[in-house]
Design a protein around this motif. Structure first.
Motif, PDB file in Angstrom:
ATOM      1  N   UNK A  75       0.818  -1.216   0.000  1.00  0.00           N
ATOM      2  CA  UNK A  75       0.000   0.000   0.000  1.00  0.00           C
ATOM      3  C   UNK A  75       0.850   1.264   0.000  1.00  0.00           C
ATOM      4  N   UNK A  76       1.868   1.283   0.844  1.00  0.00           N
ATOM      5  CA  UNK A  76       2.705   2.477   0.966  1.00  0.00           C
ATOM      6  C   UNK A  76       3.440   2.756  -0.341  1.00  0.00           C
ATOM      7  N   UNK A  77       3.995   1.735  -0.926  1.00  0.00           N
ATOM      8  CA  UNK A  77       4.731   1.934  -2.178  1.00  0.00           C
ATOM      9  C   UNK A  77       3.810   2.362  -3.304  1.00  0.00           C
ATOM     10  N   UNK A  78       2.568   1.859  -3.297  1.00  0.00           N
ATOM     11  CA  UNK A  78       1.628   2.195  -4.374  1.00  0.00           C
ATOM     12  C   UNK A  78       0.996   3.566  -4.174  1.00  0.00           C
ATOM     13  N   UNK A  79       0.648   3.895  -2.921  1.00  0.00           N
ATOM     14  CA  UNK A  79      -0.080   5.141  -2.664  1.00  0.00           C
ATOM     15  C   UNK A  79       0.835   6.313  -2.342  1.00  0.00           C
ATOM     16  N   UNK A  80       2.056   6.002  -1.872  1.00  0.00           N
ATOM     17  CA  UNK A  80       3.012   7.056  -1.577  1.00  0.00           C
ATOM     18  C   UNK A  80       2.859   7.707  -0.217  1.00  0.00           C
ATOM     19  N   UNK A  81       2.144   7.046   0.699  1.00  0.00           N
ATOM     20  CA  UNK A  81       1.928   7.674   2.000  1.00  0.00           C
ATOM     21  C   UNK A  81       1.583   6.633   3.057  1.00  0.00           C
ATOM     22  N   UNK A  82       1.759   7.032   4.318  1.00  0.00           N
ATOM     23  CA  UNK A  82       1.292   6.239   5.455  1.00  0.00           C
ATOM     24  C   UNK A  82       1.212   7.134   6.672  1.00  0.00           C
ATOM     25  N   UNK A  83       0.574   6.639   7.729  1.00  0.00           N
ATOM     26  CA  UNK A  83       0.477   7.356   8.995  1.00  0.00           C
ATOM     27  C   UNK A  83       0.998   6.455  10.106  1.00  0.00           C
ATOM     28  N   UNK A  84       1.816   7.020  10.989  1.00  0.00           N
ATOM     29  CA  UNK A  84       2.252   6.313  12.189  1.00  0.00           C
ATOM     30  C   UNK A  84       1.350   6.764  13.332  1.00  0.00           C
ATOM     31  N   UNK A  85       0.566   5.849  13.864  1.00  0.00           N
ATOM     32  CA  UNK A  85      -0.321   6.124  14.983  1.00  0.00           C
ATOM     33  C   UNK A  85       0.322   5.602  16.264  1.00  0.00           C
ATOM     34  N   UNK A  86       0.237   6.361  17.344  1.00  0.00           N
ATOM     35  CA  UNK A  86       0.824   5.909  18.607  1.00  0.00           C
ATOM     36  C   UNK A  86      -0.067   4.841  19.241  1.00  0.00           C
ATOM     37  N   UNK A  87       0.544   3.695  19.518  1.00  0.00           N
ATOM     38  CA  UNK A  87      -0.152   2.637  20.256  1.00  0.00           C
ATOM     39  C   UNK A  87       0.038   2.901  21.744  1.00  0.00           C
ATOM     40  N   UNK A  88      -1.034   2.937  22.492  1.00  0.00           N
ATOM     41  CA  UNK A  88      -0.978   3.295  23.899  1.00  0.00           C
ATOM     42  C   UNK A  88      -1.551   2.185  24.773  1.00  0.00           C
ATOM     43  N   UNK A  89      -1.359   2.349  26.079  1.00  0.00           N
ATOM     44  CA  UNK A  89      -1.898   1.379  27.037  1.00  0.00           C
ATOM     45  C   UNK A  89      -3.407   1.210  26.846  1.00  0.00           C
ATOM     46  N   UNK A  90      -4.117   2.302  26.669  1.00  0.00           N
ATOM     47  CA  UNK A  90      -5.564   2.219  26.519  1.00  0.00           C
ATOM     48  C   UNK A  90      -5.980   1.526  25.220  1.00  0.00           C
ATOM     49  N   UNK A  91      -5.077   1.510  24.236  1.00  0.00           N
ATOM     50  CA  UNK A  91      -5.386   0.909  22.935  1.00  0.00           C
ATOM     51  C   UNK A  91      -4.656  -0.413  22.728  1.00  0.00           C
ATOM     52  N   UNK A  92      -4.146  -1.006  23.795  1.00  0.00           N
ATOM     53  CA  UNK A  92      -3.321  -2.207  23.667  1.00  0.00           C
ATOM     54  C   UNK A  92      -4.084  -3.384  23.044  1.00  0.00           C
ATOM     55  N   UNK A  93      -5.319  -3.587  23.430  1.00  0.00           N
ATOM     56  CA  UNK A  93      -6.079  -4.712  22.883  1.00  0.00           C
ATOM     57  C   UNK A  93      -6.381  -4.503  21.403  1.00  0.00           C
ATOM     58  N   UNK A  94      -6.719  -3.270  21.041  1.00  0.00           N
ATOM     59  CA  UNK A  94      -6.988  -2.978  19.630  1.00  0.00           C
ATOM     60  C   UNK A  94      -5.728  -3.109  18.799  1.00  0.00           C
ATOM     61  N   UNK A  95      -4.596  -2.636  19.329  1.00  0.00           N
ATOM     62  CA  UNK A  95      -3.328  -2.782  18.603  1.00  0.00           C
ATOM     63  C   UNK A  95      -3.036  -4.251  18.358  1.00  0.00           C
ATOM     64  N   UNK A  96      -3.201  -5.062  19.392  1.00  0.00           N
ATOM     65  CA  UNK A  96      -2.915  -6.485  19.255  1.00  0.00           C
ATOM     66  C   UNK A  96      -3.850  -7.142  18.238  1.00  0.00           C
ATOM     67  N   UNK A  97      -5.107  -6.724  18.227  1.00  0.00           N
ATOM     68  CA  UNK A  97      -6.071  -7.300  17.282  1.00  0.00           C
ATOM     69  C   UNK A  97      -5.672  -7.032  15.841  1.00  0.00           C
ATOM     70  N   UNK A  98      -5.048  -5.884  15.591  1.00  0.00           N
ATOM     71  CA  UNK A  98      -4.661  -5.542  14.214  1.00  0.00           C
ATOM     72  C   UNK A  98      -3.379  -6.239  13.774  1.00  0.00           C
ATOM     73  N   UNK A  99      -2.733  -6.971  14.678  1.00  0.00           N
ATOM     74  CA  UNK A  99      -1.483  -7.655  14.322  1.00  0.00           C
ATOM     75  C   UNK A  99      -1.717  -9.020  13.691  1.00  0.00           C
ATOM     76  N   UNK A 100      -2.976  -9.437  13.595  1.00  0.00           N
ATOM     77  CA  UNK A 100      -3.273 -10.750  13.037  1.00  0.00           C
ATOM     78  C   UNK A 100      -3.024 -10.830  11.543  1.00  0.00           C
TER      79      UNK A 100
END
Length: 205
Positions: A75-100
């Motif tokens: 995606x990054x190579x094709x679209x030319x962009x990305x966003x780095x979002x901070x993973x936090x303690x409150x978002x730990x479960x959601x971050x882990x879910x997206x690692x699948x």
């Protein structure tokens, strides 16, 4: 003890190297493919490597289980962009879910129940609940040596062109108190940590 990583001769059950280079910040990378489908994935091989201009990198090394390159890289190579979002303690479960491992086109943000909002400059959206987001323009991909020709070992560099900071993190003195966000970092094995305290030291004159 002493061992050589390439020989895998540590004698331990799991190679300990990633438990020694710690803590590693997590780059929670959001991107879109050419059809506008969102991808969101965390990478612990991530960091900021320059400040003038500010440049970050993440390493989507290896391939997916089906042999395709990682969605984030494509995606990054094709679209030319990305966003780095901070993973936090409150978002730990959601971050882990997206690692699948998900098929191409699956929106991991939807899987994790996360709202995505538009960025200001780049076409990739950001995680609404994340207190910090770095909008990045793709610079280049660098291919590193690999011990397995079938597993690419690549690093993606991006130029930070926009920064979002939740006002709650900014002190009356005009500084960021990062302990309010409690950002996550990766340790070895399946271990993580959160930044909850800091201390100051000044360089010698």
């Amino acid at each position: 003890m002493f061992y050589e990583p390439r020989l895998q001769n540590s004698g331990l059950t799991i190679d300990p190297l990633k438990a020694l280079v710690v803590p590693r910040p997590i780059g929670w990378i959001s991107s879109v493919d050419l059809e506008g489908r969102v991808n969101l994935a965390p990478f612990s091989f991530f960091n900021m490597v320059a400040d003038s201009p500010p440049i970050v990198l993440f390493a989507p090394s290896g391939r997916k289980a089906n042999g395709e390159i990682k969605d984030s890289r494509r995606n990054v190579e094709a679209s030319g962009a990305f966003v780095v979002n901070m993973a936090t303690w409150d978002l730990r479960e959601q971050m882990n879910a997206t690692s699948g491992q998900f098929p191409a086109g699956v929106n991991e943000a939807d899987v994790a129940g996360l709202e995505m909002v538009p960025s200001r400059i780049v076409n990739a959206p950001r995680v609404a609940a994340s207190p910090v987001a770095l909008e990045c323009r793709y610079l280049q991909t660098v291919s590193l040596p690999t011990l397995d020709p079938d597993q690419p070992n690549d690093v993606i560099f991006g130029d930070v062109v926009g920064v979002h900071i939740d006002e709650k993190l900014i002190t009356p003195e005009g500084r960021v108190d990062i302990t309010i966000a409690k950002p996550l970092a990766r340790l070895g094995y399946s271990l993580y940590t959160a930044v909850t305290e800091t201390f100051a030291m000044r360089r010698p004159q």
